[in-house]
Structures are given as structure tokens and as C-alpha cells.
Motif scaffolding. Structure first.
Motif, PDB file in Angstrom:
ATOM      1  N   GLU A 212      -1.906  26.117  60.368  1.00 34.49           N
ATOM      2  CA  GLU A 212      -1.201  24.943  59.853  1.00 34.49           C
ATOM      3  C   GLU A 212      -0.429  24.223  60.967  1.00 34.49           C
ATOM      4  OE1 GLU A 212      -1.728  24.021  56.801  1.00 34.49           O
ATOM      5  OE2 GLU A 212      -2.815  25.839  56.239  1.00 34.49           O
ATOM      6  N   GLU A 213      -0.186  22.926  60.732  1.00 31.52           N
ATOM      7  CA  GLU A 213       0.572  22.073  61.657  1.00 31.52           C
ATOM      8  C   GLU A 213       0.044  22.214  63.080  1.00 31.52           C
ATOM      9  OE1 GLU A 213       4.712  23.102  61.090  1.00 31.52           O
ATOM     10  OE2 GLU A 213       4.889  21.582  59.520  1.00 31.52           O
ATOM     11  N   CYS A 214      -1.265  22.071  63.216  1.00 29.44           N
ATOM     12  CA  CYS A 214      -1.905  22.291  64.508  1.00 29.44           C
ATOM     13  C   CYS A 214      -3.028  21.283  64.709  1.00 29.44           C
ATOM     14  CB  CYS A 214      -2.457  23.717  64.572  1.00 29.44           C
ATOM     15  SG  CYS A 214      -3.092  24.182  66.193  1.00 29.44           S
ATOM     16  N   GLY A 215      -3.112  20.752  65.934  1.00 26.57           N
ATOM     17  CA  GLY A 215      -4.173  19.838  66.301  1.00 26.57           C
ATOM     18  C   GLY A 215      -5.322  20.576  66.958  1.00 26.57           C
ATOM     19  N   HIS A 216      -5.869  19.983  68.018  1.00 24.14           N
ATOM     20  CA  HIS A 216      -7.079  20.519  68.639  1.00 24.14           C
ATOM     21  C   HIS A 216      -6.798  21.655  69.619  1.00 24.14           C
ATOM     22  CE1 HIS A 216     -11.222  20.543  69.891  1.00 24.14           C
ATOM     23  NE2 HIS A 216     -10.895  20.310  71.151  1.00 24.14           N
ATOM     24  N   TYR A 217      -5.697  21.577  70.360  1.00 24.86           N
ATOM     25  CA  TYR A 217      -5.417  22.566  71.417  1.00 24.86           C
ATOM     26  C   TYR A 217      -4.763  23.818  70.848  1.00 24.86           C
ATOM     27  CZ  TYR A 217      -6.702  19.639  75.424  1.00 24.86           C
ATOM     28  OH  TYR A 217      -7.401  18.907  76.360  1.00 24.86           O
ATOM     29  N   ILE A 218      -5.472  24.500  69.991  1.00 22.66           N
ATOM     30  CA  ILE A 218      -4.921  25.635  69.251  1.00 22.66           C
ATOM     31  C   ILE A 218      -4.301  26.704  70.151  1.00 22.66           C
ATOM     32  CG2 ILE A 218      -5.494  27.525  67.680  1.00 22.66           C
ATOM     33  CD1 ILE A 218      -7.570  25.671  66.396  1.00 22.66           C
ATOM     34  N   PRO A 219      -4.968  27.159  71.232  1.00 21.99           N
ATOM     35  CA  PRO A 219      -4.370  28.237  72.037  1.00 21.99           C
ATOM     36  C   PRO A 219      -3.044  27.865  72.681  1.00 21.99           C
ATOM     37  CG  PRO A 219      -6.709  27.976  72.544  1.00 21.99           C
ATOM     38  CD  PRO A 219      -6.307  26.783  71.732  1.00 21.99           C
ATOM     39  N   LEU A 220      -2.813  26.564  72.902  1.00 19.88           N
ATOM     40  CA  LEU A 220      -1.545  26.110  73.469  1.00 19.88           C
ATOM     41  C   LEU A 220      -0.535  25.725  72.394  1.00 19.88           C
ATOM     42  CD1 LEU A 220      -2.586  23.865  76.511  1.00 19.88           C
ATOM     43  CD2 LEU A 220      -1.127  25.886  76.588  1.00 19.88           C
ATOM     44  N   GLU A 221      -1.019  25.109  71.334  1.00 15.27           N
ATOM     45  CA  GLU A 221      -0.107  24.628  70.295  1.00 15.27           C
ATOM     46  C   GLU A 221       0.451  25.768  69.444  1.00 15.27           C
ATOM     47  OE1 GLU A 221      -1.034  20.821  68.237  1.00 15.27           O
ATOM     48  OE2 GLU A 221      -2.996  21.002  69.224  1.00 15.27           O
ATOM     49  N   LYS A 222      -0.392  26.742  69.142  1.00 16.86           N
ATOM     50  CA  LYS A 222       0.019  27.838  68.265  1.00 16.86           C
ATOM     51  C   LYS A 222      -0.425  29.194  68.846  1.00 16.86           C
ATOM     52  CE  LYS A 222       1.732  25.370  64.823  1.00 16.86           C
ATOM     53  NZ  LYS A 222       3.101  25.540  64.246  1.00 16.86           N
ATOM     54  N   PRO A 223       0.097  29.558  70.005  1.00 18.30           N
ATOM     55  CA  PRO A 223      -0.362  30.796  70.649  1.00 18.30           C
ATOM     56  C   PRO A 223      -0.037  32.059  69.858  1.00 18.30           C
ATOM     57  CG  PRO A 223       1.553  29.892  71.788  1.00 18.30           C
ATOM     58  CD  PRO A 223       1.103  28.851  70.818  1.00 18.30           C
ATOM     59  N   ALA A 224       1.102  32.098  69.198  1.00 16.19           N
ATOM     60  CA  ALA A 224       1.462  33.297  68.433  1.00 16.19           C
ATOM     61  C   ALA A 224       0.497  33.488  67.264  1.00 16.19           C
ATOM     62  CB  ALA A 224       2.891  33.195  67.923  1.00 16.19           C
ATOM     63  N   GLU A 225       0.212  32.402  66.565  1.00 15.13           N
ATOM     64  CA  GLU A 225      -0.723  32.476  65.436  1.00 15.13           C
ATOM     65  C   GLU A 225      -2.131  32.810  65.914  1.00 15.13           C
ATOM     66  OE1 GLU A 225       1.521  30.226  65.997  1.00 15.13           O
ATOM     67  OE2 GLU A 225       2.588  29.673  64.146  1.00 15.13           O
ATOM     68  N   MET A 226      -2.522  32.213  67.051  1.00 16.71           N
ATOM     69  CA  MET A 226      -3.841  32.477  67.607  1.00 16.71           C
ATOM     70  C   MET A 226      -3.973  33.950  67.994  1.00 16.71           C
ATOM     71  SD  MET A 226      -6.754  30.880  68.586  1.00 16.71           S
ATOM     72  CE  MET A 226      -7.594  32.309  67.901  1.00 16.71           C
ATOM     73  N   ALA A 227      -2.944  34.485  68.630  1.00 20.46           N
ATOM     74  CA  ALA A 227      -2.962  35.888  69.041  1.00 20.46           C
ATOM     75  C   ALA A 227      -3.019  36.814  67.829  1.00 20.46           C
ATOM     76  CB  ALA A 227      -1.734  36.198  69.894  1.00 20.46           C
ATOM     77  N   GLN A 228      -2.290  36.473  66.785  1.00 17.44           N
ATOM     78  CA  GLN A 228      -2.283  37.315  65.584  1.00 17.44           C
ATOM     79  C   GLN A 228      -3.663  37.337  64.922  1.00 17.44           C
ATOM     80  OE1 GLN A 228       0.310  36.018  62.404  1.00 17.44           O
ATOM     81  NE2 GLN A 228       0.384  38.043  61.505  1.00 17.44           N
ATOM     82  N   ILE A 229      -4.302  36.175  64.840  1.00 21.30           N
ATOM     83  CA  ILE A 229      -5.631  36.093  64.235  1.00 21.30           C
ATOM     84  C   ILE A 229      -6.629  36.922  65.034  1.00 21.30           C
ATOM     85  CG2 ILE A 229      -7.592  34.534  63.856  1.00 21.30           C
ATOM     86  CD1 ILE A 229      -5.500  32.390  63.053  1.00 21.30           C
ATOM     87  N   LEU A 230      -6.593  36.788  66.359  1.00 17.73           N
ATOM     88  CA  LEU A 230      -7.507  37.557  67.197  1.00 17.73           C
ATOM     89  C   LEU A 230      -7.227  39.054  67.088  1.00 17.73           C
ATOM     90  CD1 LEU A 230      -7.669  35.339  70.417  1.00 17.73           C
ATOM     91  CD2 LEU A 230      -9.501  35.698  68.753  1.00 17.73           C
TER      92      LEU A 230
END
Length: 238
Positions: A212-230
Motif C-alpha cells: 500500500e501507498e507505494c509507486g513503482h520503486y518498491i525496493p526503495l519506497e517500502k524496503p521494510a515491507e519488501m523485506a518482510q514479503i521476501l
């Protein structure tokens, strides 16, 4: 005794005009049992060199994670070398070919850069890629601007033309036996969420996570969420 080197490594591929820094914030929050390696394609002259770079990594098997353009390279590599990819994660990645609008914009840039030296992305351009909240984060915007500024016109054109004519790999992805993860930003205007939802319907085994509340640059915009998903994805597919 640390056996990390004996465990399956994870390879991270960057997007267009990016380098390893696009993954830095995510990797800083990610603790995987195997090695983690982020590469870049700045020196690659065409798509085959990008694929060769991945092919020549010193790992027989690895988890492969690709962001945007890197996701296309990851998809293509996985369909060509399914024996080497233990899992495939596609982050903000187009389902099929580029839209005609995007294709024409890139071709217009080819003409422009034939006359002028590329100086990097300006902050005005970022509004096309980022969520409004991310636009106010100096770390995010400066990282993107700095990464793009590391590209010459020749590098820009090589990378752009390498992935201009993209194949729809949906049927090939359906045949892969490895686990597949799709990650999208709710407000991504470059790769709209409806595209990823359509792909997930065509590949039922693929897992789709939306940030949520995220554009295209996911690894930079939401790194904590990205890390949790991975982390959660890899815990189920070590």
C-alpha cells in the motif's frame, strides 16, 4: 560453524537506470540464510550480455529476484535455464510487451540522446514513478537521481534498446516448476496492479503481494515491507 555459503544464494537484479543501490535498503532489512548478491547491468551492451551476466554467476542454483526491467531479465533467464532458478520473484514487472505509448516514448529518447549527453533523471520526472509520499523523502529521490546520473547516453541507449521488444512470457512462466512471487505497488502507474492481478490469474500457483501507498520503486519506497514479503516467501521455499 557458519554454513551460509552452503545454502542457496539469492540474486537481485535492478531496474532501468538503476544499480545495486536500488536494493540496498531492502537488503539491509533482509536476513536470509544464504548469500545475497545485487548486480547491475550498466556495462551490458544488449539483452544477451545481461543474461550472460546472470548465467556466469558462480552459483549452480539460486533464488532470482528482479525489479522492473530486471524482472523481465529474470523471467527470461528462468524460462531459459529453469534448472538453475530455485524461485522467481518479480517486483513491479510488466506482464508482457511494453505499451505502445511507453515504446514510443523510449524511441523518442533514442533520438534525443543521439544529440545530447544524458545527465540523469531530474526530480520532476520522479512524479511519474513515485507515490506522493515518497516524493517528499530526500533519501529516496536522491538515490534515484544519483543512480541515473551514473549512466552515459551510450549506457542509457544500450539498456533501453536491450529490453525494448519484450516477449509475453506468460505461457513459459506457467510451465516453470519453481515457486513464483509477484509484488506490486498499489499506486504504481508504470506497472498497474491490474496487470499483475491478470498474470496471477493466468498462473494460479504464483503468489501476489500488494504494498500500500507505494509507486513503482518498491525496493526503495517500502524496503521494510519488501523485506518482510521476501522473508516470508523464502521461509516457505528455502
Amino acid at each position: 560453524m557458519d554454513n551460509r555459503n552452503d545454502l542457496t544464494p539469492t540474486v537481485f537484479l535492478p531496474g532501468f537506470l538503476c544499480d545495486e543501490r536500488v536494493w540496498s535498503d531492502t537488503l539491509a532489512r533482509l536476513n536470509l540464510p544464504g548469500a545475497m548478491l545485487a548486480v547491475h547491468f550498466k556495462d551490458c551492451k544488449d539483452l544477451q550480455e545481461m543474461l550472460n551476466l546472470v548465467h556466469d554467476l558462480p552459483y549452480h542454483q539460486f533464488h532470482l529476484v528482479g525489479f522492473s526491467m530486471g524482472g523481465y531479465v529474470a523471467k527470461l533467464f528462468a524460462t531459459q535455464h529453469p534448472d538453475r532458478v530455485q524461485s522467481l520473484s518479480l517486483v513491479a514487472t510488466n506482464v508482457g510487451p511494453l505499451s505502445e505509448r511507453e515504446r514510443q516514448w523510449r524511441l523518442s529518447m533514442k533520438e534525443f540522446l543521439g544529440k545530447y549527453q544524458y545527465r540523469g533523471m531530474n526530480e520532476k520526472e520522479l512524479s511519474r514513478f513515485l507515490h506522493p509520499k515518497s516524493l517528499t523523502d530526500a533519501h529516496i529521490t536522491r538515490t534515484i537521481v544519483d543512480m541515473s546520473a551514473g549512466y552515459t547516453s551510450e549506457m542509457y541507449l544500450n539498456q533501453m534498446m536491450a529490453t525494448l521488444d519484450r516477449k509475453d512470457l506468460t505461457s513459459e512462466l506457467r510451465q516453470l516448476s519453481c515457486p513464483i512471487l509477484l509484488v506490486g505497488g498499489r499506486e504504481d502507474r508504470v506497472v498497474p496492479l491490474k496487470q499483475l492481478e491478470a498474470l496471477q490469474q493466468q498462473i494460479p500457483k504464483a503468489q501476489l503481494d500488494v504494498i500500500e501507498e507505494c509507486g513503482h520503486y518498491i525496493p526503495l519506497e517500502k524496503p521494510a515491507e519488501m523485506a518482510q514479503i521476501l522473508s516470508q516467501f523464502f521461509s516457505g521455499h528455502p
